[in-house]
Enzyme design. Sequence first.
Site, mmCIF file in Angstrom:
data_model
loop_
_atom_site.group_PDB
_atom_site.id
_atom_site.type_symbol
_atom_site.label_atom_id
_atom_site.label_comp_id
_atom_site.label_asym_id
_atom_site.label_seq_id
_atom_site.Cartn_x
_atom_site.Cartn_y
_atom_site.Cartn_z
ATOM 1 N N GLY A 41 0.847 -1.195 0.000
ATOM 2 C CA GLY A 41 0.000 0.000 0.000
ATOM 3 C C GLY A 41 0.882 1.245 0.000
ATOM 4 O O GLY A 41 1.879 1.307 0.722
ATOM 5 N N GLY B 107 -0.415 4.628 0.077
ATOM 6 C CA GLY B 107 -1.122 5.861 0.410
ATOM 7 C C GLY B 107 -0.256 6.684 1.346
ATOM 8 O O GLY B 107 0.967 6.525 1.375
ATOM 9 N N ALA C 74 0.240 6.562 4.583
ATOM 10 C CA ALA C 74 1.034 5.779 5.529
ATOM 11 C C ALA C 74 2.112 4.976 4.801
ATOM 12 O O ALA C 74 3.293 5.032 5.166
ATOM 13 C CB ALA C 74 0.123 4.856 6.336
ATOM 14 N N HIS D 148 -20.431 9.163 7.326
ATOM 15 C CA HIS D 148 -20.315 10.605 7.128
ATOM 16 C C HIS D 148 -21.679 11.156 6.731
ATOM 17 O O HIS D 148 -22.318 10.624 5.840
ATOM 18 C CB HIS D 148 -19.280 10.875 6.031
ATOM 19 C CG HIS D 148 -18.803 12.280 6.026
ATOM 20 N ND1 HIS D 148 -19.571 13.299 5.555
ATOM 21 C CD2 HIS D 148 -17.634 12.836 6.436
ATOM 22 C CE1 HIS D 148 -18.892 14.434 5.686
ATOM 23 N NE2 HIS D 148 -17.721 14.184 6.215
ATOM 24 N N SER E 217 -17.713 18.044 1.740
ATOM 25 C CA SER E 217 -17.131 18.473 3.004
ATOM 26 C C SER E 217 -18.219 18.819 4.017
ATOM 27 O O SER E 217 -19.222 19.443 3.683
ATOM 28 C CB SER E 217 -16.253 19.694 2.773
ATOM 29 O OG SER E 217 -15.864 20.217 4.021
ATOM 30 N N ARG F 42 -20.567 14.118 13.573
ATOM 31 C CA ARG F 42 -20.931 13.304 12.416
ATOM 32 C C ARG F 42 -21.930 12.202 12.758
ATOM 33 O O ARG F 42 -22.908 12.001 12.045
ATOM 34 C CB ARG F 42 -19.677 12.639 11.839
ATOM 35 C CG ARG F 42 -18.771 13.611 11.136
ATOM 36 C CD ARG F 42 -17.511 12.932 10.667
ATOM 37 N NE ARG F 42 -16.687 13.886 9.917
ATOM 38 C CZ ARG F 42 -15.526 13.594 9.365
ATOM 39 N NH1 ARG F 42 -15.022 12.392 9.465
ATOM 40 N NH2 ARG F 42 -14.857 14.512 8.720
ATOM 41 N N LEU G 144 -5.546 11.866 8.045
ATOM 42 C CA LEU G 144 -4.293 12.216 7.376
ATOM 43 C C LEU G 144 -3.173 12.273 8.406
ATOM 44 O O LEU G 144 -2.053 11.823 8.174
ATOM 45 C CB LEU G 144 -4.429 13.563 6.670
ATOM 46 C CG LEU G 144 -5.520 13.640 5.598
ATOM 47 C CD1 LEU G 144 -5.557 15.027 4.967
ATOM 48 C CD2 LEU G 144 -5.284 12.599 4.528
#
Lengths: 275, 641, 229
Positions: free
Chosen positions: B42, B44, B46, B268, B286, B335, B446
Amino acid sequence: MLNLLNEAINRTGIKADKTIKNLNMNLTLKIWRQKNQNDKGGFESYQVSDVSPDMSFLEMIDVLNEDLVKEDKDPVHFDHDCREGICGTCSMVINGRPHGPKEGITTCQLHMRSFSDGDHITIEPWRAKAFPVIKDLVVDRTSFDRIQQAGGYVSVNTGGAPDANEIPIPKRIADEAFDAATCIGCGACVAACKNASAMLFVSAKVSQLAMLPQGQVERKTRVEKMVAQMDEEGFGACTNTGACAAECPKGIDLSNIARLNREYIGAKLKSENVS
Amino acid sequence: MSSVLNSKVPEGPLAEKWEKHKFSVKLVNPANKRKYDIIVVGTGLAGASAAASFGELGYNVKAFAYQDSPRRAHSIAAQGGINASKNYQNDGDSTFRLFYDTIKGGDYRSREANVYRLAEVSTNIIDQCVAQGVPFARDYGGLLDNRSFGGAQVSRTFYARGQTGQQLLLGAYGALNRQISNGKVKMYNRTEMLDVVMVNGEAKGIITRNLITGEIERHSAHAVVLATGGYGNVFFLSTNAMGCNATAAWRAHRRGAFFANPCFTQIHPTCIPVSGEHQSKLTLMSESLRNDGRVWVPKEARKGLTAKEALNIPEEERDYYLERKYPSFGNLVPRDVASRNAKDVCDEGRGVGPSGLAVFLDFADAINRDGEDLIRSKYGNLFDMYMQITGDNPYEVPMMIYPAVHYTMGGLWVDYNLQTTIPGLYAIGECNFSDHGANRLGASALMQGLADGYFVIPYTIGDYLASQPYEKVGTDHEAFDEAEKTVNDHLDKLLNINGNKTVDEFHKELGKIMWDYCGMSRTGEGLKKASGMVKELKEEFWKNVKVVGTADELNQSLEKANRVSDFIELAEVMIQDALDRAESCGGHFREESQTPEGEALRIDDEYSYVSAWEFTGNGAAKLNKEDLVFENVKLTQRSYK
Amino acid sequence: MSWFTKAFSTTIGRKLVMSLTGIFLILFLIEHLIGNLLLLNGDGGLAFNEFAHFMKYNRLIQIGEVVLFGGFLFHIIDGIILIRKNRKSRPVQYAVSNKSEVTSWASKLMGPFGIIILVFLIVHMYDFFRFKYFSPVADMPGTDISDLASLVYIKFQSVGYVAFYVIAMAVVGFHLYHGFQSAFQTLGVNHVKYSPIIKGLGVLYSIVVPLGMALIPIIIYINHITQQI
């Protein structure tokens, strides 16, 4: 056209679910099929019926693929991932235009309400020597990666970075660098260019780092290396036709190409690299 | 019971743990680092940051991505921002406050020490990213700008317009590219990990499939790091990318890595509703939209109400249910609360749109108050995106929104070193469970991905490697034979069923079961029912799935089938976990556990633990508990009334 | 290769050559137009012939002529190399081509137009060298100045030659229409204030200069016809 129709129907006050049904389309697709890199490939025609205007273009192909699988046929392979216009994976030339007829979006953001009942739609892969077709509409864009690997970064190791606020950067510069940095690396610029040139892509990264103070140390070597790699990959030269910027889903501006040219001239004049 | 699980959290005061730990872990001599190989799966935030940092340290790295380039990992789609306790705004932020907010936001289901470390290194992340040339937003003085995000009381979120994930990922991608060009990282694009190779109980390599040629390949290394993201696509419809999958994590789980808190998924509230059967994924907008938009549904059920027709609904027939129920937070409730209430009103039949699964988010008042120009300057690109997808113009008619699966807090169980229960196998980023408890704060995903990759694992992996011999296990070892055979058998089986239902049809069914019974709101009874349904679905899948093509070519049909086969198994554990956790907490609501006012009721006495599920092979996973001990925060019930 | 030649051998480097030589040729065209306009001086070609005589025997101009040929040569050779490279960059063409209307067709046909201009140049140079070196032109009566003007007047009595010349100038116009501004973009000149001016100048130039060039044979031809009547 459909939108107008929709509005007209809405004005008459007919229930929403009826309008959706009435607007469904039948389309003829002409899609490039190619088994693998060595296959010659060719176009195949498909009929898709009952396409909802609310579908995205890729969902329309999903539906086609479901049908193909049920008929024991190989589904149309295409690149896609995030389906929200940011990963840069999707790549189709739709009726002669990369990412389809609408400006400022990627294929995954294109919705079927941009088409009309009875339309013939031709779908081709990105065409460039540096983007060989892998299968159907899937192309190999690792040439972009190799250009980035040649120098599209700032050489800082993890740790030891100074405080983030140590170097103030004027907002205008930061914003302009950001504009260049929004490139998603989809390759539509190459697909659109009559020369399959990657200048807009390369210029975006070079510009971003040339404008920021962090990019200054490697400014000259970066542009020299990235341009050399761009050539090695077999991309064409820039004729400044502007097709790249016109088709760029992120609106990367042609001024970046001018900046790349400036950076190149500056580097060749001033760098101490004589090899 | 928790004896199996050793979290290895260092002793001492919270603020000194990480410093102490860094000193006490074993180091690999700089000259010896080149003798160790690390696999990173992976790329991404990380994975790319870890692979780059390993390369910089001198390790030999092999990095794998199923995408055609590391730059396409789904971290790229994160919009809002990244938290860091820089306190640049002088508004009282600190490491402890970020730690506290994260623990509280996670509803006290995460490990104190890990979260504190996350808050501690958050500031380094911003320094690192700026040095890489990430163009964060700045104010007119040229310094970094911050905003308050997700209801935080301080402005600690750094952002790059609505594309923060993209910019951070491109920064990490740059660092990774530098190591690729230095020859320290070898990148394998379009390659999917299909198994972990276990030698004497430790992870010593992986089996991959080249997605273009179909070739099954063996890769040996001294340690394996999984950075393969979350498993939100179990639900079929989620905001995850189409390719996001749980296969790497699940196969590791099958080999002995415990899966922690699998039922913790985040829903979300502000996504664009489903438009029909063809829907392939959901698009998030958003949540900053809730700063100015008012959420409502009609007081009386009006099935099929369109956005245009909504204009004719008089004020007194509208129910602004969030403002009504939560007068102090109104539309800005967290949320989970916003999502759950949207579901409730739709369950009551008051949902709008053709499917009845949507609520209005109305900007009419904001436009009247501030003018269209100001609204356009704040949300212009979001409105454009909405218009693009739905065909409705939100400047004229209300938006329609509905909650969607967005993030999974659960993941592979890891200790303080981010090592799973398999020695030599690490999990970082969304792939692990460690930092967000039962609910993740906005702008923290993030932060965690980069914290793990840049600043945690480069230290902690050395502790393991230092004890390893230089010599690698050869890929001719029988463990590789066995793992490769397992992979091939699995693929062959999928190809040979030749049934009548497509993979997507199974996946959609699975998603619907999970959404209905194991989504934001659950009951014991519903979960038991879902458990049976998934079991049936699994049986049918292995009898009736249709996969076309062969294994030795680019075959997206086979790729999907392979992933869905794992999603189904993972779904079983998610349901098992949800059944076990008979409390409401964080992102999920257990109907049996609520206050008299109908709000979520957390039960700390019984459920203050991490559920770490162990694979048994007999269909039911075994529960191991890691008790959570809170020494630095006082547990409180959330209230947004 | 030295660093210098290498700098001009990349795609950007070759474009720089195109741009620099292009601007040089653009400047040369002004001088060429002024010289040609002397044909219309109404003095039976005297001014033109004196100008040509000066151009032929002035040392500096002789050096300049070599440079000019160099400019043409580099522009042509690099142009051909780039056309070939660009062709190779897309081995398989699209079945449907329907690019956005933003791009001008002049910009897409720089290569083909360049080739047409090259053909014109070959004919043009054939005449130029023939009369300069191989078939001496008669002097004007009572002078030692070659009477080139009379040759030109005679040439442009042929409608075919006039048409060829006019069409070539139209192509030059289109080539300049894009080439003028493109040269500046390649040199990195792109500025919110100055780029529109450059573009405007380019359009003006691409109309005025080729038009001026094309008018000369047309006027000569018309004069010829009217005198006959």
